[in-house]
Design an enzyme around this catalytic site. Structure first.
Site, mmCIF file in Angstrom:
data_model
loop_
_atom_site.group_PDB
_atom_site.id
_atom_site.type_symbol
_atom_site.label_atom_id
_atom_site.label_comp_id
_atom_site.label_asym_id
_atom_site.label_seq_id
_atom_site.Cartn_x
_atom_site.Cartn_y
_atom_site.Cartn_z
ATOM 1 N N GLU A 1 2.872 -11.082 -0.908
ATOM 2 C CA GLU A 1 3.197 -11.946 0.236
ATOM 3 C C GLU A 1 3.885 -13.249 -0.175
ATOM 4 O O GLU A 1 3.492 -14.335 0.251
ATOM 5 C CB GLU A 1 1.929 -12.237 1.050
ATOM 6 C CG GLU A 1 1.258 -10.967 1.569
ATOM 7 C CD GLU A 1 0.031 -11.236 2.418
ATOM 8 O OE1 GLU A 1 -0.464 -12.381 2.446
ATOM 9 O OE2 GLU A 1 -0.450 -10.281 3.071
ATOM 10 N N ASN B 1 4.438 -6.597 -3.378
ATOM 11 C CA ASN B 1 3.788 -6.104 -2.150
ATOM 12 C C ASN B 1 3.925 -7.137 -1.042
ATOM 13 O O ASN B 1 3.701 -8.332 -1.268
ATOM 14 C CB ASN B 1 2.298 -5.865 -2.461
ATOM 15 C CG ASN B 1 1.559 -5.076 -1.408
ATOM 16 O OD1 ASN B 1 1.973 -3.982 -1.048
ATOM 17 N ND2 ASN B 1 0.455 -5.620 -0.914
ATOM 18 N N HIS C 1 1.004 -3.028 8.252
ATOM 19 C CA HIS C 1 0.008 -3.342 9.289
ATOM 20 C C HIS C 1 0.758 -3.406 10.623
ATOM 21 O O HIS C 1 1.492 -4.354 10.881
ATOM 22 C CB HIS C 1 -0.656 -4.692 9.005
ATOM 23 C CG HIS C 1 -1.441 -4.723 7.730
ATOM 24 N ND1 HIS C 1 -2.579 -3.967 7.546
ATOM 25 C CD2 HIS C 1 -1.257 -5.405 6.580
ATOM 26 C CE1 HIS C 1 -3.061 -4.196 6.331
ATOM 27 N NE2 HIS C 1 -2.273 -5.064 5.724
ATOM 28 N N GLU D 1 -1.098 -0.540 2.706
ATOM 29 C CA GLU D 1 -2.236 -1.051 3.489
ATOM 30 C C GLU D 1 -2.144 -0.583 4.934
ATOM 31 O O GLU D 1 -2.410 -1.348 5.866
ATOM 32 C CB GLU D 1 -2.262 -2.581 3.440
ATOM 33 C CG GLU D 1 -2.286 -3.157 2.036
ATOM 34 C CD GLU D 1 -2.365 -4.680 2.005
ATOM 35 O OE1 GLU D 1 -2.640 -5.308 3.037
ATOM 36 O OE2 GLU D 1 -2.132 -5.243 0.908
ATOM 37 N N ASP E 1 -2.331 0.427 8.584
ATOM 38 C CA ASP E 1 -3.167 0.575 9.775
ATOM 39 C C ASP E 1 -2.285 0.379 10.995
ATOM 40 O O ASP E 1 -1.275 -0.319 10.943
ATOM 41 C CB ASP E 1 -4.414 -0.328 9.786
ATOM 42 C CG ASP E 1 -4.157 -1.791 9.485
ATOM 43 O OD1 ASP E 1 -3.048 -2.288 9.732
ATOM 44 O OD2 ASP E 1 -5.101 -2.458 9.007
HETATM 45 C C1 XIL Z 1 -7.808 -8.502 3.783
HETATM 46 C C2 XIL Z 1 -9.155 -7.804 3.706
HETATM 47 O O1 XIL Z 1 -9.056 -6.568 4.340
HETATM 48 C C3 XIL Z 1 -10.219 -8.670 4.358
HETATM 49 O O2 XIL Z 1 -11.511 -8.109 4.127
HETATM 50 C C4 XIL Z 1 -10.176 -10.082 3.807
HETATM 51 O O3 XIL Z 1 -11.076 -10.890 4.534
HETATM 52 C C5 XIL Z 1 -8.773 -10.661 3.904
HETATM 53 O O4 XIL Z 1 -7.868 -9.813 3.248
HETATM 54 N N1 XIL Z 1 -2.755 -8.289 3.232
HETATM 55 C C6 XIL Z 1 -3.323 -8.002 2.015
HETATM 56 C C7 XIL Z 1 -4.763 -7.667 1.938
HETATM 57 O O5 XIL Z 1 -2.612 -7.930 1.011
HETATM 58 O O6 XIL Z 1 -5.342 -8.116 0.737
HETATM 59 C C8 XIL Z 1 -5.522 -8.232 3.100
HETATM 60 O O7 XIL Z 1 -6.872 -7.760 3.025
HETATM 61 C C9 XIL Z 1 -4.862 -7.840 4.409
HETATM 62 C C10 XIL Z 1 -3.470 -8.385 4.490
#
Ligand code: XIL
Length: 302
Positions: free
Chosen positions: A127, A169, A206, A235, A237
């Protein structure tokens, strides 16, 4: 295949999940996770605040629990994450300049060394780009140490484990026409042209109604792959339910399958009740551990 991981493996790819170590004692959770997935990411346990809570004092117990669970069950591991503006330990949040740069590089070296030989791919930097139309780097204490902090982290990681794939990432990099996507693309292109050791790009993926699955997703993945890196959905969802959600999950699998260098997909949790999202039902299993329509769509497509 009859599971996500086995089906993906038949095509030379993986299907993974994020694991929260504290949930592994929940037998419904660990049974599903063990049965369905063949790549594991620690949801929080390998982040900087977890692995170096005090400067120079490393804490690998929580990460080791997940890595050991994965390896003993025949799964591979994505390492997440080494250098990030968020989830830094307090001491790191308070640092800046050359001392922060040195501390970040030491962190990368020590964590990658600890897990050497056990990690398929590391999210070296997470990020690092701003949202919106600027295409700029995200402001952070790391960014303020100099624009070359990302490549310095990649070089340190390569030295510490030459066999791990090294990924950049990010999120909101799915739509090819977005400035953030273009900016990450140009960074990867630059890294490849200058020999900075980058092997892969992770797309967090996401999705929700405000950030839908783009129709040009395949184009995005293919364009990055054409730079000479693997691409991974790291990641995933998708907010929603029923056939609409299932269609979107199917589209993601199709987009990955259409790109030979798309090596796998990881969903960000097992059951809806395990999701980091405060509300909603973004995952493949419901809160009772039952397969959703989205699961059936993914399995049929894999
Ligand atoms: C999130 C986790 O799922 C949570 O449990 C935590 O509180 C915050 O981080 N981007 C990422 C992940 O790269 O590491 C994040 O994970 C979600 C967004």
């Amino acid at each position: 295949g009859t599971t996500l991981g086995a089906s993906a493996a038949e095509r030379g790819r993986y299907f993974g999940t994020a694991i929260a170590g504290s949930r592994l004692s929940d037998s419904q959770y660990s049974t599903i996770a063990n049965r369905e997935f063949n790549m594991i990411t620690a949801e929080n346990e390998m982040k900087p605040d977890a692995t170096e809570p005090n400067q120079g004092q490393f804490s690998f117990g929580s990460g080791d629990q997940i890595v050991n669970w994965a390896i003993s069950n025949g799964k591979r591991v994505r390492g997440h994450t080494l250098a990030w503006y968020s989830q830094q330990p307090g001491w790191m949040q308070r640092m800046e300049g050359s001392s922060l740069r040195q501390a970040m590089l030491n962190h990368v070296t020590k964590v990658v060394t600890n897990y050497r030989g056990k990690i398929y791919a590391w999210d070296v930097a997470n990020e690092a780009f701003a949202d919106g139309s600027s295409g700029a780097r995200r402001d952070s204490n790391l960014q303020r140490t100099g624009n070359d902090w990302i490549e310095a982290a990649f070089r340190a990681a390569r030295s510490a484990d030459p066999d791990a794939k090294l990924c950049y990432n990010d999120y909101n990099t799915d739509n090819w026409s977005h400035a953030k996507t273009q900016a990450v693309y140009r960074m990867v292109q630059d890294f490849k042209s200058r020999g900075v050791p980058i092997d892969c790009v992770g797309f967090q993926a996401h999705f929700n109604s405000g950030n839908p699955v783009p129709s040009n997703y395949h184009t995005t993945l293919q364009n990055f792959a054409d730079l000479g890196v693997d691409v991974q959905i790291t990641e995933l969802d998708i907010e929603g339910s029923g056939s609409s959600q299932a269609d979107q999950y199917r589209g993601i699998v199709q987009a990955c399958q259409a790109v030979s260098r798309c090596t796998g997909i990881t969903v960000w949790g097992v059951r809806d009740s395990d999701s980091w999202r405060a509300s909603g039902t973004p995952l493949l299993f419901n809160g009772n551990g039952q397969k959703k329509a989205a699961y059936d769509a993914v399995l049929a497509q894999l």
